[in-house]
Design an enzyme around this catalytic site. Structure first.
Site, PDB file in Angstrom:
ATOM      1  N   HIS A 183     151.943  53.499  75.957  1.00 50.44           N
ATOM      2  CA  HIS A 183     151.573  52.431  76.877  1.00 50.44           C
ATOM      3  C   HIS A 183     151.416  51.086  76.174  1.00 50.44           C
ATOM      4  CE1 HIS A 183     150.294  50.865  80.662  1.00 50.44           C
ATOM      5  NE2 HIS A 183     149.108  50.499  80.205  1.00 50.44           N
ATOM      6  N   SER A 191     150.862  45.911  82.152  1.00 48.61           N
ATOM      7  CA  SER A 191     150.057  46.894  82.869  1.00 48.61           C
ATOM      8  C   SER A 191     149.381  46.230  84.068  1.00 48.61           C
ATOM      9  CB  SER A 191     149.071  47.545  81.892  1.00 48.61           C
ATOM     10  OG  SER A 191     148.530  48.727  82.426  1.00 48.61           O
TER      11      SER A 191
END
Length: 279
Positions: free
Chosen positions: A237, A103
Site C-alpha cells: 500500500h 489512498s
C-alpha cells in the site's frame, strides 16, 4: 490563519510553512497539490520535493485534526473534506495546477478536482494512488468502528509505520484516533452527485497492495471523460515511498504529456526535510 502545525495548504519547499494568499510565483507557475492518506499529513510528501521541477509550486495539504492540531474539528466524510479544501485552494491557486492523492487522499483529490472543475478551475491532471475505484473495494468493512486493538493490528499490517511508534503509547493513541477519523472518510465514501471528472487521470498502484491493486483501481478510468493511464510498481500500500524517484519521474512525464507548455523543468535541490513516512 492556518499555522505550520494546523490544517491548511503547506509549502513543501518552505519546510511546510503555510501558503499565504497570492503566494504563487505568478500566474504562469505550475502548482502540484498533494493530498495525504488516512492517518498521514502534509509531511508525508516531503521526500517528493527534491525529485520534482524547481519551477513548480509544491503544496501539500493537512486536513483538520492532524496530530499537532488535535483541537480542530476533523472531517468525517469526503464531502466535508472537499468542502474544507475547495475554498482554500480557490483562494490560493495562481494558475495551472494538478492534484495527486494517495489512498484516502485520492478520494478527496478526485472529489475536490470535480468541484473545482464545476467552479471553472479544472486541473490539468489528476493522479490517484492506492485507492480502489468506487464500487471496487475488496470489502465494505467499517474499519472506523473497529476497536482500538484491531485498528492497531490493521495499522501494523499496512506497513509504513516505524515499529518504535508501537512502543510509544501516547503517540500511538493519537495516531489511532486520527486514523479512525480518516477511515470514516474512506469507509463511507460514495461518489458525489454531479458530472464526471473532465481532466486527464493517471492511476498509480502497488502491485501487491491488498487495499488497491491494479485490478481494483483500474475502473477509475470510467470516472473521467479525458484520457486515463496507469502506472504500477512492486510493493504494497505504501509502494510510492519506496520508489519516490521513479514515481516523481512518472508524475513529471504524465503531466508533460497533457501540459507540455512548461510542465517540465530541472529538478529541485533538497529542501532539507527528513524522509517522513506517516501512516
Amino acid at each position: 490563519m492556518n499555522t505550520t502545525f494546523g490544517a491548511g495548504v503547506k509549502d513543501l519547499r518552505r519546510l511546510l510553512a503555510p501558503v499565504p494568499a497570492g503566494d504563487g510565483t505568478g500566474s504562469e507557475a505550475f502548482t502540484l497539490v498533494f493530498l495525504h492518506h488516512a492517518g498521514g499529513s502534509a509531511a508525508s510528501f516531503a521526500p517528493f520535493a527534491r525529485w520534482l521541477p524547481a519551477d513548480w509550486n509544491l503544496w501539500s495539504v493537512d486536513l483538520p485534526g492532524r496530530l499537532m492540531a488535535a483541537g480542530e474539528r476533523a472531517c468525517r466524510t469526503s464531502a466535508e473534506a472537499a468542502a474544507y479544501l475547495v475554498p482554500e485552494l480557490r483562494a490560493l491557486l495562481p494558475g495551472r495546477y494538478a492534484v495527486f492523492g494517495h489512498s484516502m487522499g485520492a478520494l478527496v483529490a478526485f472529489e475536490t478536482a470535480r468541484e473545482l472543475s464545476a467552479q471553472g478551475l479544472t486541473p490539468q491532471w489528476v493522479g490517484l494512488s492506492g485507492a480502489p475505484a468506487p464500487g471496487h473495494r475488496p470489502d465494505r468493512a467499517q474499519r472506523h468502528l473497529w476497536p482500538r486493538d484491531r485498528l492497531i493490528t490493521f495499522l501494523r499490517g499496512l506497513g509504513g509505520t516505524p515499529e518504535q511508534v508501537f512502543e510509544m503509547p501516547d503517540l500511538l493513541e493519537l495516531m489511532v484516533e486520527v486514523l479512525r477519523r480518516d477511515l470514516s472518510i474512506v469507509d463511507t465514501y460514495e461518489v458525489h452527485a454531479g458530472p464526471p471528472l473532465q481532466a486527464p487521470l493517471t492511476v498509480f498502484t502497488g502491485g501487491d497492495d491488498p487495499v488497491a491493486g491494479p485490478r481494483t483501481a483500474a475502473p477509475w478510468g470510467e470516472r473521467t471523460t479525458a484520457r486515463t493511464t496507469a502506472r504500477s510498481w512492486p510493493g504494497g500500500h505504501f509502494y510510492l515511498f519506496d520508489h519516490v524517484e521513479e514515481v516523481c519521474a512518472a508524475v513529471r512525464d504524465e503531466i508533460a504529456a497533457v501540459s507540455p507548455e512548461g510542465a517540465r523543468g530541472s529538478l529541485s535541490p533538497s529542501v532539507g526535510l527528513p524522509s517522513l513516512r506517516s501512516t
